[in-house]
Design a protein around this motif. Structure first.
Motif, PDB file in Angstrom:
ATOM      1  N   ARG A 110       1.328  -1.100   0.139  1.00 22.85           N
ATOM      2  CA  ARG A 110       0.104   0.163   0.126  1.00 22.85           C
ATOM      3  C   ARG A 110       0.980   1.256  -0.035  1.00 22.85           C
ATOM      4  O   ARG A 110       0.619   2.424  -0.687  1.00 22.85           O
ATOM      5  CB  ARG A 110      -1.060   0.100   1.123  1.00 22.85           C
ATOM      6  CG  ARG A 110      -1.926   0.723   1.171  1.00 22.85           C
ATOM      7  CD  ARG A 110      -2.747   1.178   2.833  1.00 22.85           C
ATOM      8  NE  ARG A 110      -3.427  -0.209   2.155  1.00 22.85           N
ATOM      9  CZ  ARG A 110      -2.953  -0.512   3.541  1.00 22.85           C
ATOM     10  NH1 ARG A 110      -2.020  -0.844   3.987  1.00 22.85           N
ATOM     11  NH2 ARG A 110      -3.773  -1.709   3.740  1.00 22.85           N
ATOM     12  N   PRO A 116      -5.167   0.679  -2.350  1.00 25.95           N
ATOM     13  CA  PRO A 116      -5.187  -0.362  -1.695  1.00 25.95           C
ATOM     14  C   PRO A 116      -5.169  -1.629  -2.110  1.00 25.95           C
ATOM     15  O   PRO A 116      -4.419  -2.079  -3.059  1.00 25.95           O
ATOM     16  CB  PRO A 116      -6.476  -0.127  -1.876  1.00 25.95           C
ATOM     17  CG  PRO A 116      -6.938   1.312  -2.398  1.00 25.95           C
ATOM     18  CD  PRO A 116      -6.056   1.269  -2.892  1.00 25.95           C
ATOM     19  N   HIS A 118      -4.224  -6.075  -0.612  1.00 26.67           N
ATOM     20  CA  HIS A 118      -4.280  -6.941   0.252  1.00 26.67           C
ATOM     21  C   HIS A 118      -3.615  -8.227   0.056  1.00 26.67           C
ATOM     22  O   HIS A 118      -3.430  -8.820  -1.181  1.00 26.67           O
ATOM     23  CB  HIS A 118      -6.314  -7.506  -0.020  1.00 26.67           C
ATOM     24  CG  HIS A 118      -7.012  -8.773   0.703  1.00 26.67           C
ATOM     25  ND1 HIS A 118      -6.419  -8.753   2.288  1.00 26.67           N
ATOM     26  CD2 HIS A 118      -6.860 -10.254   1.155  1.00 26.67           C
ATOM     27  CE1 HIS A 118      -7.276  -9.914   3.244  1.00 26.67           C
ATOM     28  NE2 HIS A 118      -7.066 -10.534   2.210  1.00 26.67           N
ATOM     29  N   GLN A 190      -9.749   3.602  -8.115  1.00 28.55           N
ATOM     30  CA  GLN A 190      -9.967   4.397  -7.705  1.00 28.55           C
ATOM     31  C   GLN A 190     -11.452   4.572  -7.129  1.00 28.55           C
ATOM     32  O   GLN A 190     -12.215   4.450  -7.954  1.00 28.55           O
ATOM     33  CB  GLN A 190      -9.518   6.053  -7.245  1.00 28.55           C
ATOM     34  CG  GLN A 190      -7.689   5.855  -7.058  1.00 28.55           C
ATOM     35  CD  GLN A 190      -6.856   7.318  -7.397  1.00 28.55           C
ATOM     36  OE1 GLN A 190      -7.809   7.886  -6.710  1.00 28.55           O
ATOM     37  NE2 GLN A 190      -6.048   6.918  -8.378  1.00 28.55           N
ATOM     38  N   THR A 225     -13.516   3.977   0.430  1.00 28.07           N
ATOM     39  CA  THR A 225     -12.075   3.298   0.523  1.00 28.07           C
ATOM     40  C   THR A 225     -12.209   3.943   2.526  1.00 28.07           C
ATOM     41  O   THR A 225     -13.113   4.984   2.522  1.00 28.07           O
ATOM     42  CB  THR A 225     -11.251   3.501  -0.241  1.00 28.07           C
ATOM     43  OG1 THR A 225     -11.467   4.181  -0.997  1.00 28.07           O
ATOM     44  CG2 THR A 225      -9.762   3.031  -0.125  1.00 28.07           C
ATOM     45  N   THR A 227     -10.110   4.313   5.360  1.00 27.43           N
ATOM     46  CA  THR A 227      -8.517   4.096   6.235  1.00 27.43           C
ATOM     47  C   THR A 227      -8.290   3.144   7.250  1.00 27.43           C
ATOM     48  O   THR A 227      -9.621   3.701   8.844  1.00 27.43           O
ATOM     49  CB  THR A 227      -8.276   5.156   6.778  1.00 27.43           C
ATOM     50  OG1 THR A 227      -9.122   6.977   5.710  1.00 27.43           O
ATOM     51  CG2 THR A 227      -6.868   5.804   7.341  1.00 27.43           C
ATOM     52  N   GLU A 228      -7.370   2.324   7.357  1.00 25.87           N
ATOM     53  CA  GLU A 228      -7.319   1.329   8.071  1.00 25.87           C
ATOM     54  C   GLU A 228      -6.085   1.603   8.772  1.00 25.87           C
ATOM     55  O   GLU A 228      -4.460   2.582   8.598  1.00 25.87           O
ATOM     56  CB  GLU A 228      -6.311   0.066   7.168  1.00 25.87           C
ATOM     57  CG  GLU A 228      -7.170  -0.672   6.485  1.00 25.87           C
ATOM     58  CD  GLU A 228      -6.452  -1.795   5.780  1.00 25.87           C
ATOM     59  OE1 GLU A 228      -6.180  -2.931   6.508  1.00 25.87           O
ATOM     60  OE2 GLU A 228      -6.875  -1.317   5.027  1.00 25.87           O
ATOM     61  N   ALA A 235      -6.844  -6.092   5.269  1.00 26.29           N
ATOM     62  CA  ALA A 235      -8.169  -5.494   4.680  1.00 26.29           C
ATOM     63  C   ALA A 235      -8.940  -6.267   4.170  1.00 26.29           C
ATOM     64  O   ALA A 235      -8.656  -7.530   4.770  1.00 26.29           O
ATOM     65  CB  ALA A 235      -7.529  -5.029   3.436  1.00 26.29           C
ATOM     66  N   ASP A 239     -12.831  -2.398   2.761  1.00 25.74           N
ATOM     67  CA  ASP A 239     -11.685  -1.743   3.157  1.00 25.74           C
ATOM     68  C   ASP A 239     -11.740  -1.431   2.048  1.00 25.74           C
ATOM     69  O   ASP A 239     -10.342  -0.195   1.824  1.00 25.74           O
ATOM     70  CB  ASP A 239     -11.274  -1.865   3.926  1.00 25.74           C
ATOM     71  CG  ASP A 239     -11.845  -2.305   6.110  1.00 25.74           C
ATOM     72  OD1 ASP A 239     -12.105  -1.525   6.123  1.00 25.74           O
ATOM     73  OD2 ASP A 239     -10.741  -3.459   6.320  1.00 25.74           O
ATOM     74  N   VAL A 240     -12.166  -1.570   0.974  1.00 27.24           N
ATOM     75  CA  VAL A 240     -11.428  -1.632  -0.612  1.00 27.24           C
ATOM     76  C   VAL A 240     -12.385  -1.196  -1.775  1.00 27.24           C
ATOM     77  O   VAL A 240     -12.985  -1.384  -1.181  1.00 27.24           O
ATOM     78  CB  VAL A 240     -10.239  -2.733  -1.112  1.00 27.24           C
ATOM     79  CG1 VAL A 240      -9.240  -3.670  -0.035  1.00 27.24           C
ATOM     80  CG2 VAL A 240     -10.905  -3.961  -1.041  1.00 27.24           C
TER      81      VAL A 240
END
Length: 710
Positions: A110, A116, A118, A190, A225, A227-228, A235, A239-240
C-alpha cells in the motif's frame, strides 16, 4: 486589505522618525518595505528547513534523503504528484519490527504503490488432510453450495473456499495455491464519492426507473475506501474500493430488517456511519431498511413489503437498487417523486475527467495564468437567499450577471453542488468575454463568511467533493475589438458537460478546459474561425472531439482522452499532445507529441516541423520525425497494438491499458512508464518498485506474486 505584519520593521522605528518620514513622502517606509520582503523570504526559508527535518511535513524531494538515513534504497522521485513515497519512509521501522508477516507485506504494498492492497497466504487456502492435533474449521474442505455469498468471492482476494495445490510459480502470476506462495492484490481503480446528485430517469419504465450515473449509463457502484489505522490489520472487503456486490448488501439489509422486527441490535458493515449508497426522495433520506437490493435487468417495479417493528412502528420498502448496474427503481405502489437524488461512489483509474476529487492545483494554475486577483464572483446553488446579488439558482442567471460586468473584470462562477442543470448557455444566454476580462466556470464550494451578514469573499474557493452535470450546450464569444492585443480568456474546470462547448468567431485570447468531461462520443469542443489569438489548452479531460479552426494560434492536449472512434478526434493548427489517448483520427498542420497513443491514423501537413516521440502511432500515419515510437515496422503493428480493459465510456476501467497490453506500450514512455492518458499515474513504476522491495521483507523460502483486483 493590507497585511498587518507587512510593516513590522517600520513599526519598530520611533514615532519621531515616522513623522519626519511622512513629511518627506515616506522614502524610509519604501526602503523598509524592500527589507521586509527579504526578511519574509529568509523566515520562510528557515521555516521550510525546519519542516524538512520531519517525514510528515517535508517537501517531496526531501523524502529520498530521509529514506537514505534509514537505509531505504530504490526511492525514486514521485513525479506529477500521482503518489508519494512519504508513507514508505515513515513506516520503515514498523516494517522491520514485523518483518515477514502478511500484515507488513500488505502495508508495504500500500505504501509503495499508493493503491489499496490485500495480502493472501495461499497455504491457508489449500485443501489438505486434517491433522487431529491441529484441526482447522475454515477453508479446508469442499465448498458449500448453500453459501451464495462465499461462491461470489471464489478466485478473488477474499475467497474462503479451499483449492488443490499448484506447482507453477506465483511471482510471474501463473500459479497461486501452494505452501510457499503469497499473493498481493492491488486495486488500481479508485472510488470517487458523489453526494446529492440527481438520478437520471430511464427510458423504460419511464415512471419508475432511474440510473445513478447522470448520463443514464449503466455503471457499477463502488465501495467507499476506508482508512486502516494499524499496520497489524489486514484489509477486508469493506476496506477496499471494489465494485459493490448484490449478495453482500442484500444479506446485510435482510439481517437489518430482521433485527428491527425482533428488537435486537443491528450489525452494520455497508450501511454504517458512511453508507455505501443513499437515496433521497423529495429531499427525504431513506433509511437503509427501506431499500431493497435486487437484479433490475430487465427494468421492473418489484413489489413492496411492510414490516412491523418491535416498537410497534411499521416501515415499508420503497425503492430497489441494482449496484452492479447502477440502477434504481421505485417499488410497486410508490408514487413518483418530484426529485430523486442519490449518494454513491463510482470507480475510475485516476483524477481525470469531471470528478469530485481535489482540484486546487488546477484552480491555482488558472489564477497564476491570469496574474490578477478575482474582482467578481457568483455562486450557483439550489434555493439561494431571496434578493441575493451573488447567489443564483441557475447558470443562466449567473452568466447574465457576468455579462453585465465591465471590461477588465476577473470573475468566477462557482457551481456549489452536484446537481444536474438542464439548461443551455447559447444564443442570448451565451458567455461573453470582453477585452481584458477573464472568467472561470468551476465546480467548487464558496465558503460562507465568518461573520453573519458579511459579503462572501471573491476568489475564495474549495474545488473538491463536487461534480455538477450540465445537460446542454455552452457557447463562448470573445467581444474584444479585432485589433486588441489584450483579449480575454475563459476556463472551464471540474464540470460534466453533456453537450458541445463552442467558441464563436470573435477575439478570445485563451481557452482552458481542465478536469472536465465532454461526454463522448457526442460531446466535443469546437472553435470556430475568427479567433486568431486563441490558444486552447485541454488538461486532464475526457472529450469526444476537439476541433480547432486553422486560424487559431494553437492547441495543447495534456493527460486527456479524446474518443471519436469513427471520426476525427483531434483537429487543429499547431497541435501539442503530451500523455494523451486519442481513439479517433488526428489532423493537424504541425504536431509535437510525446508519451501518447494515437489509435487511428494521424495526418500532418508540415512534417518538417515538430516531432513525435515515445508514442504509439497507427499504421499509415504521416507525421514529422519519430523517436522511439511504435510500431517500428508495419509487420509488428498487430503484435504491438495497444490493448485496453474497456473502450466504452462509463466503464470504470475506461481507456485503462489491459494486462495483455504489449510491454513496448506499458513501459514505452520516456520515463519507462506507460503511454497514454494515464501516464501521469506512473503505474508501471509503482509495480516495479513494489517487486524490488519485496525481497527485503519476505521470509526465506516464500515467493510473492502481484495481482490486480481491478
Amino acid at each position: 486589505m493590507s497585511d498587518p505584519g507587512a510593516e513590522r520593521l517600520y513599526a519598530l522605528l520611533p514615532a519621531v522618525y515616522r513623522l519626519r518620514d511622512a513629511d518627506e513622502g515616506y522614502p524610509l517606509r519604501a526602503l523598509l518595505a524592500v527589507m521586509e520582503r527579504e526578511l519574509a523570504a529568509v523566515e520562510a526559508d528557515i521555516e521550510g528547513l525546519y519542516e524538512n527535518w520531519f517525514i510528515e511535513t517535508c517537501e517531496e524531494w526531501v523524502v529520498p534523503y530521509l529514506g537514505d538515513l534509514l537505509g531505504v534504497r530504490g526511492l525514486r522521485p514521485a513525479a506529477g504528484g500521482a503518489f508519494t513515497r512519504r508513507a514508505r519512509v515513515a513506516n520503515t521501522i514498523g516494517y522491520r519490527r514485523r518483518k515477514g508477516t502478511a500484515a507488513v507485506l500488505e502495508q508495504l504494498a500500500r505504501d509503495v504503490t499508493g493503491w489499496p492492497a490485500h495480502a493472501v497466504e495461499y497455504f491457508q487456502r489449500l485443501a489438505v488432510t486434517q491433522h487431529l492435533a491441529h484441526v482447522r474449521l475454515e477453508g479446508t474442505g469442499t465448498a458449500s453450495l448453500r453459501s451464495a455469498a462465499a461462491l461470489e468471492l471464489v478466485n478473488g482476494p477474499f475467497e474462503g473456499v479451499a483449492h488443490t495445490g499448484e506447482v507453477r510459480h506465483v511471482d510471474n502470476g501463473r500459479g497461486r495455491y501452494n505452501l510457499p506462495n503469497l499473493g498481493l492484490f492491488l486495486w488500481r481503480l479508485q472510488s470517487y464519492p458523489v453526494t446529492l446528485a440527481d438520478a437520471r430517469a430511464a427510458t423504460a419504465p419511464a415512471d419508475a426507473g432511474f440510473t445513478f450515473h447522470p448520463l443514464g449509463l449503466d455503471a457499477p457502484l463502488f465501495n467507499l475506501t476506508r482508512t486502516e489505522g494499524a499496520i497489524t490489520h489486514l484489509a477486508r472487503e469493506e476496506d477496499v474500493p471494489a465494485p459493490l456486490r448484490r449478495r453482500a448488501l442484500y444479506d446485510e439489509l435482510q439481517a437489518r430488517r430482521a433485527a428491527l422486527v425482533a428488537g435486537s441490535e443491528v450489525e452494520e458493515t455497508w450501511f454504517g456511519e458512511r453508507p455505501v449508497l443513499q437515496v433521497f426522495l423529495d429531499g427525504e433520506l431513506l433509511e437503509p431498511e427501506e431499500v431493497v437490493v435486487c437484479n433490475l435487468d430487465p427494468w421492473r417495479r418489484p413489489s413492496s413489503d411492510t414490516l412491523l417493528l418491535a416498537d410497534g412502528r411499521t416501515i415499508s420498502t420503497r425503492v430497489a437498487v441494482d449496484p452492479p448496474r447502477g440502477r434504481l427503481a421505485l417499488l410497486d405502489g410508490e408514487p413518483l417523486p418530484a426529485t430523486v437524488r442519490v449518494g454513491y461512489a463510482y470507480g475510475f483509474s485516476g483524477d481525470l475527467g469531471g470528478g469530485p476529487y481535489d482540484r486546487r492545483d488546477s484552480v491555482a494554475a488558472w489564477a497564476a495564468q491570469v496574474g490578477r486577483p478575482v474582482t467578481w464572483q457568483a455562486g450557483v446553488m439550489e434555493d439561494p437567499p431571496a434578493g441575493s446579488t451573488e447567489l443564483f439558482p441557475g447558470l443562466a442567471e449567473a452568466v447574465a450577471a457576468w455579462n453585465d460586468q465591465p471590461a477588465g473584470t476577473v470573475g468566477v462562477i462557482a457551481v456549489t453542488d452536484s446537481r444536474s442543470y438542464a439548461e443551455s448557455l447559447t444564443g442570448a444566454d451565451r458567455i461573453r468575454i470582453p477585452e481584458g476580462s477573464h472568467l472561470l466556470l468551476v465546480a467548487a464550494d464558496w465558503p460562507e463568511p465568518e461573520e453573519p451578514g458579511d459579503p462572501r469573499t471573491p476568489g475564495r474557493l474549495l474545488p473538491q467533493d463536487l461534480r455538477p452535470h450540465l445537460d446542454g450546450n455552452v457557447t463562448v464569444r470573445g467581444t474584444a475589438p479585432a485589433d486588441s492585443a489584450n483579449p480575454g480568456s475563459f476556463a472551464l474546470d471540474g464540470v460534466l458537460l453533456e453537450g458541445v462547448l463552442t467558441v464563436q468567431a470573435g477575439n478570445l485570447g485563451a481557452l482552458r478546459v481542465a478536469h472536465c468531461t465532454l461526454a463522448p462520443p457526442a460531446g466535443r469542443l469546437t472553435v470556430e474561425a475568427g479567433n486568431a489569438r486563441l490558444e486552447v489548452t485541454v488538461v486532464r479531460t475526457i472529450a469526444g472531439r476537439v476541433d480547432v479552426a486553422d486560424d487559431a494560434r494553437g492547441v495543447r492536449v495534456e493527460d486527456s482522452i479524446l474518443d471519436a472512434p469513427a471520426a476525427v478526434a483531434l483537429r487543429g493548427p499547431a497541435v501539442e499532445v503530451e500523455g494523451a489517448t486519442v481513439f479517433g483520427r488526428t489532423v493537424a498542420r504541425t504536431l509535437t507529441a510525446g508519451n501518447s497513443i494515437f489509435a487511428r491514423r494521424v495526418s500532418v501537413d508540415r512534417r518538417q516541423q515538430g516531432c513525435v516521440r515515445f508514442s504509439w502511432l497507427a499504421p499509415g500515419s504521416v507525421v514529422p520525425r519519430r523517436y522511439e515510437c511504435h510500431p517500428t515496422t508495419s509487420a509488428l503493428a498487430d503484435q504491438e497494438e495497444p490493448q485496453f480493459t474497456a473502450r466504452r465510456y462509463g466503464h470504470p476501467a475506461y481507456a485503462q491499458l489491459s494486462l495483455a497490453c504489449p510491454e513496448v506500450i506499458v513501459a514505452g514512455a520516456d520515463d519507462e512508464g506507460e503511454m497514454g492518458a494515464f501516464h501521469f499515474l506512473q503505474q508501471t513504476q509503482r509495480v516495479a518498485d513494489l517487486r524490488a522491495s519485496l525481497g527485503e521483507h519476505l521470509r526465506v523460502g516464500l515467493e510473492a506474486g502481484v495481482f490486480f483486483a481491478t
